[in-house]
Scaffold this motif. Structure first.
Motif, mmCIF file in Angstrom:
data_model
loop_
_atom_site.group_PDB
_atom_site.id
_atom_site.type_symbol
_atom_site.label_atom_id
_atom_site.label_comp_id
_atom_site.label_asym_id
_atom_site.label_seq_id
_atom_site.Cartn_x
_atom_site.Cartn_y
_atom_site.Cartn_z
ATOM 1 N N GLU A 86 6.510 -5.714 -2.700
ATOM 2 C CA GLU A 86 7.780 -6.425 -2.904
ATOM 3 C C GLU A 86 8.691 -5.618 -3.830
ATOM 4 O OE1 GLU A 86 9.256 -10.621 -4.800
ATOM 5 O OE2 GLU A 86 7.427 -10.649 -3.592
ATOM 6 N N VAL A 89 7.796 4.274 2.867
ATOM 7 C CA VAL A 89 8.730 3.381 3.539
ATOM 8 C C VAL A 89 9.176 4.133 4.791
ATOM 9 C CG1 VAL A 89 10.939 2.172 3.411
ATOM 10 C CG2 VAL A 89 9.503 2.367 1.360
ATOM 11 N N GLU A 103 10.059 -2.694 -1.863
ATOM 12 C CA GLU A 103 11.091 -3.176 -0.940
ATOM 13 C C GLU A 103 12.403 -3.438 -1.676
ATOM 14 O OE1 GLU A 103 11.583 -6.489 2.584
ATOM 15 O OE2 GLU A 103 10.181 -6.917 0.961
ATOM 16 N N ASN A 104 12.325 -4.081 -2.842
ATOM 17 C CA ASN A 104 13.529 -4.329 -3.642
ATOM 18 C C ASN A 104 14.164 -3.023 -4.101
ATOM 19 O OD1 ASN A 104 13.288 -7.117 -3.394
ATOM 20 N ND2 ASN A 104 12.124 -7.327 -5.295
ATOM 21 N N ASN A 144 15.928 -1.387 -1.148
ATOM 22 C CA ASN A 144 17.190 -2.076 -0.845
ATOM 23 C C ASN A 144 18.273 -1.727 -1.860
ATOM 24 O OD1 ASN A 144 16.217 -3.332 1.477
ATOM 25 N ND2 ASN A 144 15.480 -5.110 0.347
ATOM 26 N N ILE A 195 6.301 -0.728 5.110
ATOM 27 C CA ILE A 195 5.865 -0.180 3.826
ATOM 28 C C ILE A 195 4.345 -0.148 3.824
ATOM 29 C CG2 ILE A 195 5.883 -0.461 1.326
ATOM 30 C CD1 ILE A 195 8.530 -2.043 1.688
#
Length: 154
Positions: A24, A109, A27-28, A31, A100
């Motif tokens: 997580e 990624v 991923e953050n 982004n 991921i």
């Protein structure tokens, strides 16, 4: 015996929870990086490690590919030079089918990248890991490209 079984179960579950948290976080981080890149943020390069590997896989019209490794300092310089033109063209990258996966201590990624100036998607991947301060950084960026307008092989 129940205590031992309970402790064993907890010992097996906690690393999985940490792994899920890391995914997580990655991923953050990814982004945030994409938003910074697409908005031409002045601190865009803070997302890269100091010795990040930058790779472009040039897809040639004849179907062959050529791998071009670019030193990070050169990549920064070339990117800064092209910023005004890219802003005028409203150039952005969108990423699709993002996956991921863990690779040792780092995370890969993998995605399909669609430049705003094209109607096709091409592969891209990033290796993201923590630096000595515990901050997430891009250690490797690899993108396929059909256009090599500002990165030329030396």
């Amino acid at each position: 015996m129940k205590k031992l079984l309970f402790m064993f179960t907890i010992g097996m579950i906690l690393p999985l929870a940490s792994y899920a948290d890391d995914i997580e976080d990655v991923e953050n981080f990814f982004n945030e990086y994409v938003n910074a890149a697409n908005s031409y943020s002045s601190d865009y390069f803070k997302y890269y490690s100091n010795n990040a590997k930058i790779v472009r896989v040039v897809e040639k019209p004849d179907g062959t590919e050529e791998v071009v490794n670019i030193p990070l300092e050169r990549y920064k310089s070339e990117a800064k030079k092209s910023t005004k033109l890219m802003k005028l063209r409203k150039y952005k990258n969108k990423y699709f089918n993002i996956k991921i996966t863990r690779q040792g201590k780092d995370y890969k990624v993998a995605a399909m990248r669609m430049p705003s100036t094209s109607d096709y998607k091409i592969p891209a991947h990033f290796i993201i890991g923590k630096d000595t301060n515990g901050d997430w950084k891009i250690k490797e960026e690899s993108m396929n490209t059909k256009v090599q307008s500002f990165l030329k092989k030396e």
